[in-house]
Scaffold this motif. Structure first.
Motif, PDB file in Angstrom:
ATOM      1  N   TRP A 139      71.573  36.618  35.102  1.00 47.44           N
ATOM      2  CA  TRP A 139      71.198  35.202  35.014  1.00 47.44           C
ATOM      3  C   TRP A 139      72.425  34.380  34.594  1.00 47.44           C
ATOM      4  O   TRP A 139      72.712  33.337  35.161  1.00 47.44           O
ATOM      5  CB  TRP A 139      70.051  35.046  34.003  1.00 47.44           C
ATOM      6  CG  TRP A 139      69.698  33.605  33.750  1.00 47.44           C
ATOM      7  CD1 TRP A 139      68.905  32.806  34.515  1.00 47.44           C
ATOM      8  CD2 TRP A 139      70.155  32.793  32.657  1.00 47.44           C
ATOM      9  NE1 TRP A 139      68.839  31.549  33.975  1.00 47.44           N
ATOM     10  CE2 TRP A 139      69.592  31.512  32.835  1.00 47.44           C
ATOM     11  CE3 TRP A 139      70.971  33.030  31.557  1.00 47.44           C
ATOM     12  CZ2 TRP A 139      69.822  30.462  31.948  1.00 47.44           C
ATOM     13  CZ3 TRP A 139      71.208  31.983  30.674  1.00 47.44           C
ATOM     14  CH2 TRP A 139      70.628  30.728  30.869  1.00 47.44           C
ATOM     15  N   TRP A 140      73.150  34.887  33.609  1.00 48.45           N
ATOM     16  CA  TRP A 140      74.355  34.180  33.131  1.00 48.45           C
ATOM     17  C   TRP A 140      75.421  34.103  34.238  1.00 48.45           C
ATOM     18  O   TRP A 140      76.065  33.065  34.422  1.00 48.45           O
ATOM     19  CB  TRP A 140      74.916  34.914  31.893  1.00 48.45           C
ATOM     20  CG  TRP A 140      76.215  34.346  31.432  1.00 48.45           C
ATOM     21  CD1 TRP A 140      76.416  33.255  30.653  1.00 48.45           C
ATOM     22  CD2 TRP A 140      77.526  34.841  31.765  1.00 48.45           C
ATOM     23  NE1 TRP A 140      77.763  33.033  30.473  1.00 48.45           N
ATOM     24  CE2 TRP A 140      78.463  33.991  31.134  1.00 48.45           C
ATOM     25  CE3 TRP A 140      77.995  35.919  32.522  1.00 48.45           C
ATOM     26  CZ2 TRP A 140      79.838  34.189  31.254  1.00 48.45           C
ATOM     27  CZ3 TRP A 140      79.357  36.112  32.637  1.00 48.45           C
ATOM     28  CH2 TRP A 140      80.267  35.257  31.999  1.00 48.45           C
ATOM     29  N   ILE A 141      75.584  35.195  34.983  1.00 54.45           N
ATOM     30  CA  ILE A 141      76.586  35.228  36.068  1.00 54.45           C
ATOM     31  C   ILE A 141      76.311  34.115  37.076  1.00 54.45           C
ATOM     32  O   ILE A 141      77.201  33.370  37.463  1.00 54.45           O
ATOM     33  CB  ILE A 141      76.581  36.610  36.773  1.00 54.45           C
ATOM     34  CG1 ILE A 141      77.267  37.657  35.888  1.00 54.45           C
ATOM     35  CG2 ILE A 141      77.255  36.547  38.148  1.00 54.45           C
ATOM     36  CD1 ILE A 141      77.145  39.081  36.389  1.00 54.45           C
ATOM     37  N   PHE A 142      75.049  33.990  37.481  1.00 54.53           N
ATOM     38  CA  PHE A 142      74.740  32.990  38.503  1.00 54.53           C
ATOM     39  C   PHE A 142      74.756  31.579  37.930  1.00 54.53           C
ATOM     40  O   PHE A 142      75.076  30.628  38.637  1.00 54.53           O
ATOM     41  CB  PHE A 142      73.400  33.302  39.171  1.00 54.53           C
ATOM     42  CG  PHE A 142      73.537  34.340  40.237  1.00 54.53           C
ATOM     43  CD1 PHE A 142      73.865  33.985  41.539  1.00 54.53           C
ATOM     44  CD2 PHE A 142      73.385  35.675  39.951  1.00 54.53           C
ATOM     45  CE1 PHE A 142      74.033  34.939  42.519  1.00 54.53           C
ATOM     46  CE2 PHE A 142      73.537  36.645  40.919  1.00 54.53           C
ATOM     47  CZ  PHE A 142      73.862  36.280  42.209  1.00 54.53           C
ATOM     48  N   LYS A 143      74.423  31.458  36.656  1.00 51.27           N
ATOM     49  CA  LYS A 143      74.437  30.126  36.026  1.00 51.27           C
ATOM     50  C   LYS A 143      75.873  29.611  35.939  1.00 51.27           C
ATOM     51  O   LYS A 143      76.144  28.442  36.181  1.00 51.27           O
ATOM     52  CB  LYS A 143      73.817  30.224  34.630  1.00 51.27           C
ATOM     53  CG  LYS A 143      73.491  28.869  34.021  1.00 51.27           C
ATOM     54  CD  LYS A 143      72.736  29.061  32.716  1.00 51.27           C
ATOM     55  CE  LYS A 143      72.791  27.842  31.836  1.00 51.27           C
ATOM     56  NZ  LYS A 143      72.315  26.627  32.451  1.00 51.27           N
ATOM     57  N   THR A 144      76.776  30.506  35.610  1.00 55.09           N
ATOM     58  CA  THR A 144      78.163  30.069  35.422  1.00 55.09           C
ATOM     59  C   THR A 144      78.995  30.230  36.698  1.00 55.09           C
ATOM     60  O   THR A 144      80.086  29.675  36.801  1.00 55.09           O
ATOM     61  CB  THR A 144      78.841  30.894  34.315  1.00 55.09           C
ATOM     62  OG1 THR A 144      78.766  32.282  34.675  1.00 55.09           O
ATOM     63  CG2 THR A 144      78.181  30.689  32.975  1.00 55.09           C
ATOM     64  N   GLY A 145      78.482  31.004  37.653  1.00 56.67           N
ATOM     65  CA  GLY A 145      79.239  31.244  38.881  1.00 56.67           C
ATOM     66  C   GLY A 145      80.349  32.264  38.687  1.00 56.67           C
ATOM     67  O   GLY A 145      81.237  32.399  39.528  1.00 56.67           O
ATOM     68  N   TYR A 146      80.293  33.000  37.571  1.00 60.38           N
ATOM     69  CA  TYR A 146      81.340  33.965  37.203  1.00 60.38           C
ATOM     70  C   TYR A 146      81.710  34.884  38.365  1.00 60.38           C
ATOM     71  O   TYR A 146      80.853  35.579  38.903  1.00 60.38           O
ATOM     72  CB  TYR A 146      80.841  34.781  35.998  1.00 60.38           C
ATOM     73  CG  TYR A 146      81.707  35.948  35.606  1.00 60.38           C
ATOM     74  CD1 TYR A 146      82.901  35.756  34.938  1.00 60.38           C
ATOM     75  CD2 TYR A 146      81.327  37.252  35.912  1.00 60.38           C
ATOM     76  CE1 TYR A 146      83.691  36.826  34.579  1.00 60.38           C
ATOM     77  CE2 TYR A 146      82.114  38.336  35.551  1.00 60.38           C
ATOM     78  CZ  TYR A 146      83.300  38.112  34.891  1.00 60.38           C
ATOM     79  OH  TYR A 146      84.090  39.171  34.549  1.00 60.38           O
ATOM     80  N   ARG A 147      82.988  34.844  38.751  1.00 59.06           N
ATOM     81  CA  ARG A 147      83.550  35.683  39.826  1.00 59.06           C
ATOM     82  C   ARG A 147      82.860  35.489  41.177  1.00 59.06           C
ATOM     83  O   ARG A 147      83.041  36.295  42.077  1.00 59.06           O
ATOM     84  CB  ARG A 147      83.482  37.166  39.450  1.00 59.06           C
ATOM     85  CG  ARG A 147      84.290  37.536  38.221  1.00 59.06           C
ATOM     86  CD  ARG A 147      85.643  38.076  38.600  1.00 59.06           C
ATOM     87  NE  ARG A 147      86.531  38.150  37.469  1.00 59.06           N
ATOM     88  CZ  ARG A 147      87.000  39.285  36.962  1.00 59.06           C
ATOM     89  NH1 ARG A 147      86.673  40.422  37.499  1.00 59.06           N
ATOM     90  NH2 ARG A 147      87.831  39.255  35.957  1.00 59.06           N
TER      91      ARG A 147
END
Lengths: 319, 256
Positions: free
Chosen positions: B245-253
């Protein structure tokens, strides 16, 4: 015409501090073909990437078809088809499967008839069962276009679609673009081939160093910024501009005199020049006019912007 | 397009499953062969010296551990490769520009990766049943453990695939973390066979809870309570979901 893509004060600064877009505002009209011109690294691809959802903006807003690209991303993205600059393809997939995959991603029900139509139009039908890795670069580019069109988008982004492709593909591609235009699809095109933009675009936008330098109807742009050159071919060619004609700022070209004038000005000065030529005893063999191309206009704009930036840098360094 | 994009989930799922069909040797046959080799080495060679463990024949005792070993490794590698490869070749642009939520993207990739490893787990179970006698005391719980484990570790693989920016990193976690944890998590032995100090260390290994609970569903013998095992898997699943969830929220990588 209604606005279909509205870009307001868009900014993008990458993590390394590079400022790719600065306060860009642009309204794209429904059904138009907009050519986005700019040198390499100007911010064209970043702009497209943000509108399509691939990159995030650091400031400003974008709406597509009235839908904010962040809050209503499903609605906005479903309107857009994208042909990216690079040839990103699934090498092991067949043409038929990859195009249908794209349609599925955009939530569209399977429609083999429509997919066949696109594949045929892009002359890929014979290759439909081939793995993409077996195709030539030009064929892969066609696949990218077929994928972008697979979900029947209302807006099509073509990022350098003709870079490195042969004449045949370019012709096919412009046929598709023409067909889409007739169907009311909005097309945003970036290209290095300015003659293409000149031939097909309704409006031209020029971007450089992340800033939008101008957005103008192509016709108006050509008229407003277009300069004409009058080539005066003399009976006896000259090797220097006579002093009596110095006020006209003439230049020499293979023994002929060249007079540059602004078509938008109140007077062109041609009559006076011809009188003064007569007084100077120069006999005219032929007259010829040449219009500035979009390329000349583009190069002029970008170099003026570069000069401006250079001056600002040196002023800053001096102070 | 406003509702849940089922067609996108199905498109990604089918695409990933098609990749398995294209690489059937690598995806299915190779793990089955290596697992059969484990049976030969551990089941026959070592098993001939160890008669039973907690009342279960050694050959049968290691079956749940072997299934877990493959399930974990394959879930992680399938999911990590599934998302890393589009990133590597650039086709991820299409997924990012499509009208899909992060849940739908995860369902497509993780669903396919979990399906593949589940298929593999069931194939290994079938292969094992041809070699050693196997009884499954609680088939439904066994299946639930398999599904939960496959999904949880496919989620972990998905996270690794997004985090990795080269092939070395992609292999790093499965090789240096997953495999040692599985080998030291009681796959081939009961924790009670270890000295007390090592027993304590083993209780910090999350894989122990998976293997133990899974083995309980077969033979009703376990190193830790089956309920605790279930809670551990559910907790791991929740942690992975939170990270994604955090990855997609922040767009990480993913998004520049």
């Amino acid at each position: 015409m209604n606005t279909i893509v509205s870009i307001q004060n868009l900014s993008k600064t990458y993590d390394n501090g590079f400022n790719a877009l600065s306060d860009v505002s642009l309204d794209i009209r429904e059904g138009e073909i907009l050519a986005l011109l700019g040198p390499n690294g100007a911010g064209k691809t970043t702009l497209i990437s943000i509108v399509c959802g691939i990159a995030s903006a650091t400031g400003g807003s974008v709406s597509v078809g009235g839908h904010d690209i962040e809050k209503e991303y499903r609605q906005s993205r479903s309107l857009i088809g994208l042909v990216p600059q690079e040839l990103h393809t699934d090498s092991f997939e067949s043409v038929w499967n990859t195009v249908n995959f794209s349609r599925g991603l955009f939530g569209k029900a399977p429609n083999p008839g429509y997919v066949e139509e696109i594949i045929r139009e892009l002359t890929l039908w014979d290759k439909r069962d081939s793995q993409i890795m077996q195709l030539s670069g030009g064929m892969k580019r066609r696949v990218m276009i077929a994928k972008a069109l697979s979900h029947e988008p209302r807006i099509l982004f073509l990022d350098e679609p003709t870079a490195g492709v042969d004449v045949e593909l370019r012709k096919d591609m412009w046929k598709v673009v023409e067909r889409l235009r007739q169907q009311g699809v909005t097309i945003i095109l970036t290209t290095h081939y300015i003659e293409e933009a000149e031939a097909i675009a309704d409006r031209i936008a020029v971007i450089n160093r992340g800033k939008l330098l101008l957005v103008e109807d192509k016709k108006n742009l050509m008229e407003e910024l277009g300069k004409k050159a009058l080539y005066i071919h003399l009976v006896k060619p000259v090797d220097a501009v006579p002093d009596s004609l110095s006020k006209y700022g003439l230049s020499l070209s293979n023994g002929s005199l060249v007079y540059t004038y602004d078509t938008a000005g109140s007077g062109t000065g041609i009559t006076g020049l011809l009188n003064d030529l007569n007084k100077a005893g120069l006999k005219v063999r032929d007259l010829e006019t040449r219009q500035s191309s979009l390329e000349d206009i583009f190069v002029g704009l970008v170099s003026r912007d570069a000069e401006k930036a250079e001056n600002q840098t040196s002023d800053g360094a001096a102070s | 397009m406003t509702g849940f994009n089922w067609r996108a989930v199905w498109a990604i799922y089918r695409f990933e499953m098609a990749r398995t069909r294209r690489t059937i040797l690598q995806s299915i046959i190779s793990p089955v062969i290596s697992t059969s080799l484990y049976f030969v080495v551990f089941g026959s060679a070592i098993g001939s010296r160890i008669q039973t463990v907690e009342g279960v024949g050694y050959g049968s005792f290691i079956v749940p551990g072997l299934i877990m070993l493959s399930l974990l490794q394959q879930s992680v590698s399938n999911a990590s490769f599934g998302i890393y490869f589009p990133k590597f070749i650039g086709t991820i642009y299409e997924v990012l520009s499509a009208p899909i939520s992060f849940i739908e993207i995860v369902m497509g990739y993780v669903g396919a990766a979990a399906t593949k490893s589940l298929m593999l787990g069931l194939i290994i179970l079938a292969t094992a049943s041809l070699i050693v006698p196997i009884t499954i005391a609680h088939p439904a719980i066994m299946l639930a453990f398999m599904v939960l484990t496959a999904v949880s570790f496919a989620l972990l693989g998905f996270i690794i695939g997004i985090w990795a920016d080269n092939f070395e990193k992609l292999q790093l976690v499965p090789l240096l973390v997953i495999t040692p944890l599985v080998f030291l998590g009681g796959s081939f032995y009961s924790v009670s066979m270890l000295p007390p100090a090592w027993q304590m260390v083993t209780y910090f290994n999350p894989v122990l809870y998976l293997v133990s609970g899974f083995r309980w569903s077969f033979f009703e013998v376990s190193d830790v309570s089956p309920l605790l095992s279930l809670v551990a898997v559910a907790g791991f699943l929740a942690i992975c979901l939170a990270i994604i969830w955090w990855i997609f929220k922040t767009g990480y990588r993913l998004r520049s």
